[in-house]
Write an enzyme that holds these catalytic residues in place. Structure first.
Site, PDB file in Angstrom:
ATOM      1  N   ASN A 174     -11.058  -2.625  -5.226  1.00 26.39           N
ATOM      2  CA  ASN A 174     -10.288  -1.649  -6.009  1.00 26.39           C
ATOM      3  C   ASN A 174     -10.962  -1.276  -7.339  1.00 26.39           C
ATOM      4  OD1 ASN A 174      -7.075  -2.900  -4.828  1.00 26.39           O
ATOM      5  ND2 ASN A 174      -8.190  -1.109  -4.159  1.00 26.39           N
ATOM      6  N   SER A 231      -8.056  -4.649   5.329  1.00 25.49           N
ATOM      7  CA  SER A 231      -8.676  -4.375   4.017  1.00 25.49           C
ATOM      8  C   SER A 231      -9.057  -5.641   3.246  1.00 25.49           C
ATOM      9  CB  SER A 231      -7.762  -3.478   3.165  1.00 25.49           C
ATOM     10  OG  SER A 231      -7.475  -2.274   3.835  1.00 25.49           O
ATOM     11  N   ASP A 255       0.826  -1.209   0.000  1.00 25.62           N
ATOM     12  CA  ASP A 255       0.000   0.000   0.000  1.00 25.62           C
ATOM     13  C   ASP A 255       0.860   1.259   0.000  1.00 25.62           C
ATOM     14  OD1 ASP A 255      -2.390   1.389   0.024  1.00 25.62           O
ATOM     15  OD2 ASP A 255      -2.609   1.300   2.209  1.00 25.62           O
ATOM     16  N   GLY A 315      -0.101   5.525  -4.262  1.00 23.87           N
ATOM     17  CA  GLY A 315      -0.720   6.809  -4.605  1.00 23.87           C
ATOM     18  C   GLY A 315      -0.060   7.941  -3.834  1.00 23.87           C
TER      19      GLY A 315
HETATM   20  C1  IPE Z   1      -5.420  -2.744  -0.063  1.00 18.62           C
HETATM   21  O1  IPE Z   1      -5.093  -1.407  -0.226  1.00 18.62           O
HETATM   22  C2  IPE Z   1      -5.455  -3.433  -1.399  1.00 18.62           C
HETATM   23  C3  IPE Z   1      -4.158  -3.654  -2.039  1.00 18.62           C
HETATM   24  C4  IPE Z   1      -3.005  -3.332  -1.545  1.00 18.62           C
HETATM   25  C5  IPE Z   1      -4.230  -4.320  -3.319  1.00 18.62           C
HETATM   26  P1  IPE Z   1      -6.208  -0.282  -0.390  1.00 18.62           P
HETATM   27  O2  IPE Z   1      -5.489   1.001  -0.561  1.00 18.62           O
HETATM   28  O3  IPE Z   1      -7.179  -0.663  -1.431  1.00 18.62           O
HETATM   29  O4  IPE Z   1      -6.949  -0.353   1.023  1.00 18.62           O
HETATM   30  P2  IPE Z   1      -7.808   0.741   1.800  1.00 18.62           P
HETATM   31  O5  IPE Z   1      -8.808   1.291   0.834  1.00 18.62           O
HETATM   32  O6  IPE Z   1      -6.858   1.785   2.264  1.00 18.62           O
HETATM   33  O7  IPE Z   1      -8.423   0.002   2.942  1.00 18.62           O
HETATM   34  C1  IPE Z   2      -1.598   0.281  -3.312  1.00 17.79           C
HETATM   35  O1  IPE Z   2      -1.396   1.648  -3.325  1.00 17.79           O
HETATM   36  C2  IPE Z   2      -1.897  -0.280  -4.668  1.00 17.79           C
HETATM   37  C3  IPE Z   2      -3.265  -0.824  -4.807  1.00 17.79           C
HETATM   38  C4  IPE Z   2      -4.198  -0.746  -3.896  1.00 17.79           C
HETATM   39  C5  IPE Z   2      -3.581  -1.493  -6.042  1.00 17.79           C
HETATM   40  P1  IPE Z   2      -2.599   2.677  -3.294  1.00 17.79           P
HETATM   41  O2  IPE Z   2      -2.984   3.024  -4.679  1.00 17.79           O
HETATM   42  O3  IPE Z   2      -3.706   2.195  -2.432  1.00 17.79           O
HETATM   43  O4  IPE Z   2      -1.884   3.937  -2.618  1.00 17.79           O
HETATM   44  P2  IPE Z   2      -2.504   4.937  -1.563  1.00 17.79           P
HETATM   45  O5  IPE Z   2      -3.015   4.119  -0.419  1.00 17.79           O
HETATM   46  O6  IPE Z   2      -3.604   5.677  -2.261  1.00 17.79           O
HETATM   47  O7  IPE Z   2      -1.367   5.814  -1.177  1.00 17.79           O
HETATM   48 MG    MG Z   3      -4.114   2.387  -0.459  1.00 13.17          MG
END
Ligand code: IPE
Ligand code: IPE
Ligand code: MG
Length: 245
Positions: free
Chosen positions: A69, A197, A21, A24
């Protein structure tokens, strides 16, 4: 000092699972689009697979895309799918040489056809490899997995193959995507979020959780070793009491 210093190589977890995680946020911090964070996450994944394999870990599972997702903007979902395809395209030969055996868990029926095909090919190509089992959770959700197992057991009962009282934990576990794999001993989550999650809800019942503030694209071998050291300091009791208490 080598980061393996202080690691007890005889007390390693058998199965390490990772919630990758923070992609982003990594990108946002740099003023880049989120998708650049996902791309940078591929380097972290390559390094982590190598580090765990080099230590002799037998099973690793990574959370690559959850059943939730799909709620993300279509463009981001599309980019994640193409990165997953690109990852397999670029890494398959190296993973095969490393003797890694790839598996995929999750509902593959909803994946784009080309991604499903790439995954099926990777699983087929590496199926006899004796090395680390590298499991990719793709369109995976723990609740969805449990519902699916319940449905399949109900169908067997309806067909007269099984009696309801014969359903024990083992029968249930055998209907999960992870059938045949040991439960994770350690679940690592990057980016500081203290939640699971919807990841490995059944299997993670007694997993040790290690949360690091490191954002996934920055995760490297030293972070792997640090997480394992933390795991080794934990006292696992599984509901019992510690030795000597
Ligand atoms: C969990 O991360 C899913 C993956 C890493 C694939 P998310 O970013 O989707 O989880 P939440 O929304 O913060 O719980
Ligand atoms: C994890 O990083 C990747 C997936 C969930 C596919 P995120 O995209 O959730 O990154 P943040 O949590 O928004 O920083
Ligand atoms: Mg995330």
């Amino acid at each position: 000092m080598s980061s393996t210093e202080g690691l007890d190589l005889s007390g390693l977890p058998q199965h390490v699972a990772i919630i990758m995680d923070g992609n982003g946020r990594w990108a946002q911090k740099r003023g880049l689009p989120r998708t650049m964070g996902h791309r940078a996450g591929m380097d972290a994944l390559r390094a982590t697979v190598k580090a765990l394999d080099a230590m002799g870990i037998k099973y690793m599972t990574v959370y690559a895309f959850s059943t939730e997702n799909w709620k993300r903007p279509e463009e981001e979902v599309g980019m994640l799918m193409s990165l997953i395809r690109e990852y397999i395209y670029k890494e398959l030969m190296a993973l095969h040489r490393q003797k890694v055996r790839i598996s995929v868990i999750g509902d593959s029926a909803q994946l784009p056809e080309d991604v499903r095909k790439k995954m099926d090919d990777a699983v087929a190509k590496t199926k006899d490899n004796p090395g680390m089992r590298f499991c990719i959770a793709l369109n995976y959700g723990g609740r969805e997995e449990i519902v699916r197992a319940a449905r399949s057991l109900a169908e067997r009962v309806q067909a007269g193959e099984l009696l309801p009282r014969e359903i024990e934990r083992e029968e249930f576990a055998a209907c999960l995507y992870t059938a045949g794999m040991p439960d994770p001993d350690l679940i690592i989550r990057t980016s500081g979020e203290m939640r699971v999650s919807n990841f490995l809800l059944w299997q993670g019942a007694y997993a040790e959780l290690v949360v690091t503030d490191c954002l996934w694209p920055d995760f490297r071998e030293e972070h792997v070793h640090k997480a394992i050291k933390e795991f080794q300091m934990r006292q696992r009791r599984f509901g019992g009491i510690s030795e000597g208490s």
